[in-house]
Design an enzyme around this catalytic site. Sequence first.
Site, short mmCIF file in Angstrom:
data_model
loop_
_atom_site.label_atom_id
_atom_site.label_comp_id
_atom_site.label_asym_id
_atom_site.label_seq_id
_atom_site.Cartn_x
_atom_site.Cartn_y
_atom_site.Cartn_z
CB CYS A 109 37.20 37.79 50.04
SG CYS A 109 38.63 38.63 49.33
CG ASP A 180 35.47 37.85 56.06
OD1 ASP A 180 36.18 38.00 57.06
OD2 ASP A 180 34.76 36.83 55.88
CB CYS A 234 38.08 34.01 61.49
SG CYS A 234 38.61 33.01 60.11
N1 SAM Z 1 33.02 36.41 53.76
C1 SAM Z 1 32.81 34.98 53.67
C2 SAM Z 1 31.60 34.58 54.51
O1 SAM Z 1 31.27 35.30 55.45
O2 SAM Z 1 30.98 33.56 54.23
C3 SAM Z 1 34.06 34.22 54.04
C4 SAM Z 1 35.25 34.62 53.21
S1 SAM Z 1 36.69 33.62 53.43
C5 SAM Z 1 37.35 34.19 54.93
C6 SAM Z 1 37.78 34.28 52.26
C7 SAM Z 1 37.40 34.01 50.81
O3 SAM Z 1 38.25 34.78 49.97
C8 SAM Z 1 37.54 32.57 50.33
O4 SAM Z 1 36.31 32.10 49.87
C9 SAM Z 1 38.55 32.66 49.17
O5 SAM Z 1 38.23 31.79 48.09
C10 SAM Z 1 38.40 34.10 48.75
N2 SAM Z 1 39.55 34.71 48.05
C11 SAM Z 1 40.86 34.50 48.26
N3 SAM Z 1 41.60 35.29 47.45
C12 SAM Z 1 40.73 36.04 46.73
C13 SAM Z 1 40.87 37.04 45.72
N4 SAM Z 1 42.07 37.44 45.30
N5 SAM Z 1 39.75 37.59 45.20
C14 SAM Z 1 38.52 37.19 45.62
N6 SAM Z 1 38.33 36.23 46.57
C15 SAM Z 1 39.42 35.67 47.12
#
Ligand code: SAM
Length: 304
Positions: A109, A180, A234
């Site tokens: 993610c 994450d 977080c």
């Molecule tokens: N790791 C990133 C960083 O350090 O910049 C931050 C990630 S953020 C906490 C979580 C991310 O998960 C979001 O961008 C969201 O769009 C994505 N997300 C949510 N559900 C998901 C899924 N089923 N598959 C892939 N990505 C997903």
Amino acid sequence: SVKHPAGDQLPRYVRVNTLKTTVEDVVDYLKRDGFSYLGKACRLEDLSLKDRYFLSDLHLPELLVFSPKTDFHDHFLYKAGHIVLQDKASCLPAHLLSPPPGSHIIDACAAPGNKTSQLAAIMKNKGRLFAFDLDGKRLATMSTLLLRAGVTCQQLANQDFLKVDPGNPQYKDVQHILLDPSCSGSGMVCIQDNTSADQEKEQARLASLASFQLRCLNHALRFPSLKRLVYSTCSIHKQENEEVVAACLQQNPGFRLVPLLAEWPERGLEPLPQCLRASTAKTLTHGFFVALLEKHSEPGNTKQ
Ligand code: SAM
């Protein structure tokens, strides 16, 4: 939006992007730019700085620490991708996963990609970094960020990680995963909302996030060559952190927790002290949680 006062008092952290420069060069540049370097911090209290003083962090070698009001958004080093503005706690997952150069790894993610660019730096851009995100807009931002950071080993996909097939031969050499996933964000001090009126709604939201997080974790553990996985949020809620990890370990007896950084001041809540927590009060960072899972070596298999 109104900022939580504690957010303004946190040190500002700057991660040096070793794909483009070195810590020494950044320190020299900043000294010429009117900042005063105090060397490496010895204790957490050293990180409370004033004015234009700065330090090297005591836990993370590529991290520099500045006073709370320092702003690098218009600075040359930021615009040129030599530094990344990333909270100290959010530097832990990639640092602890530490994939060697040449690894094949998944950032499940990934957007907006600060951890992805840190992983690429650790791998020295050598190997393959498969990065997924469901949100196309965030992924577009991520492309720009990775370009600026000089990352070249990535393969981005606008895809639901839960639908990525662990049996696809593309991923047969993936030994490291960084997970994450979306979380409540309750550790981010600028968006903490203690007046949250509807407790019931909040509980339902947390339960739904925790179930998504557990599904992601279980899915990630299905990649056939996986050795190590870092799970991070977080969030400050046990429900999204220790409880998700404990449930996952119960469902996947082939994996165990690795005890992390003995010198780190804040541990995972009982019964998972192997994990790390971070908070404004104890680590001078945003609230955060990190767990490192590793596969048991197979019986009769002498390789690590
Ligand atoms: N790791 C990133 C960083 O350090 O910049 C931050 C990630 S953020 C906490 C979580 C991310 O998960 C979001 O961008 C969201 O769009 C994505 N997300 C949510 N559900 C998901 C899924 N089923 N598959 C892939 N990505 C997903």
